[in-house]
Structures are given as structure tokens and as C-alpha cells.
Design a protein around this motif. Structure first.
Motif, short mmCIF file in Angstrom:
data_model
loop_
_atom_site.label_atom_id
_atom_site.label_comp_id
_atom_site.label_asym_id
_atom_site.label_seq_id
_atom_site.Cartn_x
_atom_site.Cartn_y
_atom_site.Cartn_z
N SER A 111 2.71 -9.18 -7.55
CA SER A 111 1.83 -10.03 -6.78
C SER A 111 0.43 -9.48 -6.98
N THR A 112 -0.70 -10.02 -6.66
CA THR A 112 -1.99 -9.95 -6.98
C THR A 112 -2.55 -8.64 -6.23
N LEU A 113 -3.92 -8.27 -6.68
CA LEU A 113 -4.35 -7.12 -6.15
C LEU A 113 -4.78 -7.27 -4.83
N ASP A 114 -4.97 -8.89 -4.33
CA ASP A 114 -5.39 -9.08 -2.92
C ASP A 114 -4.29 -9.07 -1.87
N ASP A 115 -3.10 -9.41 -2.20
CA ASP A 115 -2.09 -9.54 -1.31
C ASP A 115 -0.61 -8.80 -1.66
N PHE A 116 -1.04 -7.63 -2.58
CA PHE A 116 0.11 -6.94 -2.92
C PHE A 116 0.90 -5.97 -1.82
N ILE A 117 0.04 -5.39 -1.10
CA ILE A 117 0.16 -4.81 0.15
C ILE A 117 1.34 -5.66 1.27
N GLU A 118 0.62 -6.72 1.29
CA GLU A 118 1.56 -7.48 2.50
C GLU A 118 2.70 -8.17 1.92
N ARG A 119 2.78 -8.42 0.60
CA ARG A 119 4.02 -8.87 0.05
C ARG A 119 5.15 -7.73 0.17
N GLY A 120 4.73 -6.43 -0.16
CA GLY A 120 5.58 -5.44 -0.04
C GLY A 120 5.96 -5.45 1.40
N ALA A 121 5.11 -5.19 2.19
CA ALA A 121 5.59 -5.23 3.65
C ALA A 121 6.80 -6.15 3.82
N CYS A 122 6.33 -7.43 3.33
CA CYS A 122 7.38 -8.44 3.75
C CYS A 122 9.09 -8.01 3.10
N VAL A 123 8.92 -7.31 1.99
CA VAL A 123 10.15 -6.93 1.44
C VAL A 123 10.63 -5.89 2.40
N LEU A 124 9.88 -5.08 2.98
CA LEU A 124 10.35 -3.88 3.82
C LEU A 124 10.82 -4.47 5.03
N ALA A 125 10.01 -5.35 5.41
CA ALA A 125 10.49 -5.91 6.89
C ALA A 125 12.11 -6.78 6.80
N GLY A 126 12.35 -7.29 5.59
CA GLY A 126 13.64 -7.90 5.38
C GLY A 126 14.70 -6.69 5.26
N TYR A 127 14.12 -5.61 4.52
CA TYR A 127 15.26 -4.35 4.52
C TYR A 127 15.59 -3.74 6.07
N LEU A 128 14.50 -3.81 6.87
CA LEU A 128 14.67 -3.11 8.12
C LEU A 128 15.53 -4.12 9.01
N SER A 129 15.61 -5.32 8.82
CA SER A 129 16.47 -6.08 9.71
C SER A 129 17.77 -6.10 9.31
N LYS A 130 18.28 -5.22 8.53
CA LYS A 130 19.58 -4.71 8.19
C LYS A 130 19.89 -3.39 8.28
N ARG A 131 18.85 -2.51 8.22
CA ARG A 131 18.86 -1.06 8.27
C ARG A 131 17.65 -0.37 8.86
N SER A 132 18.02 0.47 9.72
CA SER A 132 16.83 1.00 10.42
C SER A 132 16.62 2.31 9.54
N MET A 133 15.28 2.74 9.66
CA MET A 133 15.01 4.03 9.00
C MET A 133 14.54 5.32 9.71
#
Length: 249
Positions: A157-179
């Protein structure tokens, strides 16, 4: 997400988290859950079908390894078998005497290792995808796997949106497994460590190969500036990811 010190690794999980873990690990729905006092662990009195149990949560911190925990269980079972009164361990759904936040992980899960199949194998959504490259597969913590995965998708991702992109990936993960609370507290450090691992290996391979490699160049071109931003402005990461991590509570 709790407001405790990030360096405090004493468990501090909510009743809702415990209820979800009881469903996941034992396939039971508790009638009631009451917090109990604990020292370096967290205990809950759980009532299920007119029976009461103690559900114990313990972080695998420095000096406390899974083999030592297994030894504790074996010792309790030995004493119990010889007539002493000790806690009775209730097996999990898969027959284990304990549940840990780890297992076999891919450790190299990113977009280049996900194959979209032109003809799905079956109707299940998973039948549309293939996963390749198992050279890094190892027995380790699930936390490391998701941190590595999130870091990879941030790097593309770009420097402007890489944090938000990563958060989207984590949100998908948390929909299947809690931490767990411990996993959440360590997540930022693990993501940064995943960046360091990838960038150091890319730098080594780049110099060893002595030629232009588009794959290596891409990771280094985006990765170093992103890692610098994580180092100098960690509050931006926490502001975004803590909102996502609250979903797992």
C-alpha cells in the motif's frame, strides 16, 4: 481495548471474551460467568448446566513455557491418580488438556502466495482460492502469522493509506478468530518485527543477487518509509488499530 500499560502482560480479558472462548474451545454456553481473584493469571467461575467450573487464562510470558505448563498438568493428574484431591482438567473439543494461542502457521502469507482459481473446486468461498509456498511453515504463535500477513499487505500500500489497509486485513481476521489481551498488546511490536524481518532479508538477497529484482525493490521501496513512520508516529497506528481490535472483545 483496555487502558492498562502496554507492557503489563497480566491477562485482563472481558466476560464477553471468556464467553466466546468457552464457545470456541468447549462448545458450551455458560449460564453465568463471574470474575475471581488471581495473581498472574485470570480466573472465572463459570456455571454450565447446574455445574460450576473455573476457567483459567494465563499468558505465556518469559520464563513460563508450554512444556512447563504441561508438566503442571501431568503432576496434578499424577496426584489425583494417587488419591489426592486436585483440580480436574476438562478436555477441549479436540481432546487437549489446555488451549494455547498457537499451532502450525504459514509465516509467509501475502498476495503473491494466494492464487485465484479460474474454476472453483467447490461452492464454498474457500474453493475459489489456492495457497502456495510453504517453505516458512513452522509451529509458532498465531499472533506472528497475522502480524506477518498484515505487514505484507501494508507494504503493498502507499504511505498515505498503509495503516488503514492493514487494519482492514486484521478486521477480516477478527471476524473468524478473536484475539486475547496479550495478543492485542503485543500486536504492534510483532507487526514492526515482521517489517524488520522482511526488509533485512530483502536487503540481504538484493546484495547477494547483485541485480535488479522487482519483488525485492518493491518491498524495500515501500517498507522502509512505512517502518520509519511506525517508529516515529506509533500513535497513528494505535489510533486506527485499537478501533479494530475492540471488535475482538
Amino acid at each position: 481495548m483496555t487502558t492498562k500499560d502496554r507492557n503489563d502482560i497480566t491477562p485482563d480479558n472481558s466476560v464477553d471474551f471468556v464467553e466466546q472462548k468457552l464457545r470456541d474451545i468447549f462448545d458450551v454456553v455458560p449460564v453465568s460467568i463471574q470474575p475471581l481473584k488471581g495473581h498472574v493469571d485470570q480466573n472465572f467461575l463459570v456455571e454450565i448446566d447446574n455445574a460450576k467450573f473455573v476457567f483459567k487464562l494465563k499468558e505465556m510470558k518469559e520464563g513460563i513455557f508450554i512444556e512447563e505448563f504441561k508438566s503442571q498438568i501431568r503432576f496434578m493428574m499424577f496426584l489425583n491418580g494417587n488419591g489426592f484431591v486436585t483440580p480436574t482438567i476438562i478436555p477441549t473439543l479436540n481432546g487437549q488438556m489446555y488451549h494455547q494461542e498457537g499451532g502450525i502457521i504459514h509465516a509467509d502469507f501475502h498476495d503473491s502466495n494466494i492464487i485465484l482459481l479460474s474454476q472453483p473446486r467447490h461452492k464454498d468461498p474457500k474453493g475459489k482460492y489456492g495457497i502456495i509456498d510453504y517453505g516458512e511453515t513452522i509451529a509458532s504463535l498465531f499472533l506472528f502469522d497475522v502480524a506477518i500477513t498484515v505487514s505484507y499487505f501494508m507494504m503493498i500500500s502507499t504511505l498515505d493509506d498503509f495503516i488503514e489497509r492493514g487494519a482492514c486485513v486484521l478486521a477480516g481476521y477478527l471476524s473468524k478468530r478473536s484475539m486475547s489481551t496479550g495478543e492485542k498488546k503485543a500486536f504492534f511490536v510483532c507487526v514492526c518485527a515482521a517489517y524488520c524481518r522482511e526488509l533485512v532479508l530483502c536487503n540481504k538477497d538484493f546484495h547477494v543477487q547483485g541485480r535488479q529484482n522487482e519483488y525485492l525493490m518493491t518491498s524495500m521501496a515501500t517498507g522502509w518509509p512505512q517502518l520509519k513512520k511506525l517508529r516515529t508516529h506509533p500513535e497513528e497506528f494505535h489510533a486506527v488499530f485499537e478501533k479494530v481490535l475492540d471488535i475482538g472483545e
